[in-house]
Scaffold this active site. Structure first.
Site, PDB file in Angstrom:
ATOM      1  CE1 TYR A  95      -3.944  -1.975   5.471  1.00 40.99           C
ATOM      2  CE2 TYR A  95      -3.122   0.044   4.924  1.00 40.99           C
ATOM      3  CZ  TYR A  95      -3.640  -1.075   4.498  1.00 40.99           C
ATOM      4  OH  TYR A  95      -3.807  -1.256   3.292  1.00 40.99           O
ATOM      5  CD  GLU A 150      -2.604   4.984   4.377  1.00 43.61           C
ATOM      6  OE1 GLU A 150      -2.404   5.467   5.468  1.00 43.61           O
ATOM      7  OE2 GLU A 150      -2.849   6.255   3.557  1.00 43.61           O
ATOM      8  CB  SER A 210      -0.866   0.130   1.133  1.00 38.47           C
ATOM      9  OG  SER A 210      -1.429   1.129   1.609  1.00 38.47           O
TER      10      SER A 210
END
Ligand code: NDP
Ligand code: GDR
Length: 367
Positions: free
Chosen positions: A179, A158, A156
């Site tokens: 996460y 992120e 990701s």
């Protein structure tokens, strides 16, 4: 969508696998990406097996339209099996039973804000879950000699967190949530299993991708669901957090194609997949509400509860490697994506309205 796509990438899975149909195993098949990837692979002639976790309610809504009665064994090319990425024995057992050529690890507790509430569980599913599956693949290869098996890890954007854009494969990670930290661990487990054991394992570092099948508590879908319901008169307010965060939003249908392309290369590698365009949440609101003739400022209320302890302010990918090596590029642009989602959610709200008017549903309630 999937059938248009296959026109540009012919090759039936059976032809490219010495007459035997290629077999894919997908974790997270009931999620947004799992459903698009399943359609894509079935279209290419694969046999697709999905691992689903036990839930007190059926959780297969996104793949029900593809599902064929399993008793009809000759027709069903998509099969579902109970497993969980927190249960190592179930992963190994299904690998040994299904004998997949390609494994796509999409399973995750994928909500960033929720990961602050359940950090330990998030790490177990996202980080250790990937490790369990990689270890299952390693021991499966060692027991069966099936070293041609290929593994995809759903990484990701992120992971880049607070590192400024544009972000590419060489940009350092600075994760900003449990996460994202867990996704970094999964990324490095994947690299390590590739280097240590020679497993064909790839990390896709995918930037945000959305669709009408997006979970309803991610900001894009939350907005388009509200636009549909406000337009049809089922709600009036929309509560949101930080409107200034900027994301590189693409269409999920385009992104699952990149996952598959990574596993068709000669050598395993890691790739950023992104549109290379970034928009704020506020810009998303403008397009979504504006499309149906509404002004978002009349409906949006800022609610502090949707702010995160640490935010990711600005993501914008540099996907030049994927474009050059894989030949991938996005087909759906930002405005087209927003309008596609609004169109579907206006139709959904109309169906809800019928139920509300007939007294079968409360307007406050969402199915
Ligand atoms: P979703 O949240 O829609 O789907 C997640 C899937 O994982 C669901 O099928 C869910 O099952 C399953 N799952 C959750 N926990 C477990 C578990 N313990 N064991 C087995 N399965 C489990 O995510 P997306 O489809 O949007 O994303 C797919 C993957 O890509 C995720 O790993 C996500 O983190 C990653 N990603 C997504 C991006 C995006 O923008 N969409 C961008 C970058 C990465 P259930 O249906 O039962 O909940
Ligand atoms: P993200 O997606 O965190 O980027 O993770 P999300 O849609 O949740 O948030 C995007 C941005 O919108 C801001 N925001 C809100 N977000 C939510 N969910 N709800 C709100 O009410 C709200 N108001 C403002 C957020 O603060 C954030 O800045 C997604 C997931 O799919 C991950 O699994 C994936 O890895 C990344 O995308 C890439």
């Amino acid at each position: 969508m999937a059938s248009n796509r296959s026109e540009s990438i012919p090759a039936d899975a059976a032809d490219s696998n010495g007459g035997r149909r290629k077999v894919a195993l997908i974790t997270g098949i009931t999620g947004q990406d799992g459903s698009y990837l399943t359609e894509f692979l079935l279209d290419k002639g694969y046999e697709v097996h999905g691992l689903i976790r036990r839930s007190s309610n059926f959780n297969t809504q996104r793949v029900n339209h593809i599902y064929i009665d399993p008793h009809n064994v000759h027709k069903a090319r998509m099969k579902l099996h109970y497993a969980d990425v927190t249960d190592a024995s179930s992963l190994r057992r299904w690998l040994d039973t299904i004998l997949p050529d390609e494994v796509y690890n999409l399973a995750a507790q994928s909500h960033v804000a929720v990961s602050f509430e359940i950090p330990d569980y998030t790490a177990d599913v996202v980080a250790t879950g990937a490790l369990r599956l990689l270890e299952a693949v390693r021991s499966h290869i060692s027991a069966t000699g099936r070293s041609h098996i290929r593994y995809y890890q759903a990484g990701s954007s992120e992971m880049f967190g607070s590192t400024p854009p544009p972000q590419s494969e060489t940009t350092p990670f600075h994760p900003r949530s449990p996460y994202a930290v867990s996704k970094c661990a999964a990324h490095w487990y994947t690299v390590n299993y590739r280097e240590a054991y020679g497993i064909f394992a790839c990390n896709g570092i995918l930037f945000n991708h959305e669709s009408p099948r997006r979970g309803e508590n991610f900001v894009t879908r939350k907005i388009t669901r509200a636009v549909g319901r406000i337009k049809i008169g089922l709600q009036s307010k929309l509560f949101l957090g930080n409107l200034q965060a900027s994301r590189d939003w693409g269409f999920a249908g385009d992104y699952v194609e990149a996952m598959w392309m990574m596993l068709q290369q000669e050598r395993p590698d890691d790739y950023v997949v992104a549109t290379e365009e970034s928009h704020t949440v506020e810009e998303f609101l403008e397009v979504a509400f504006g499309y149906v003739g509404l002004n978002w400022k009349d409906h949006v209320v800022i609610d502090k509860r949707y702010f995160r302890p640490t935010e990711v302010d600005n993501l914008k990918g540099d996907s030049s490697k994927a474009r050059k090596v894989l030949g991938w590029k996005p087909r759906v642009g930002f405005e087209q994506l927003v309008k596609m989602m609004v169109d579907e959610d206006v139709e959904l709200a109309k169906r809800e309205k019928v139920l509300v008017d007939a007294g079968y549903m409360d307007a406050q309630q969402q199915p």
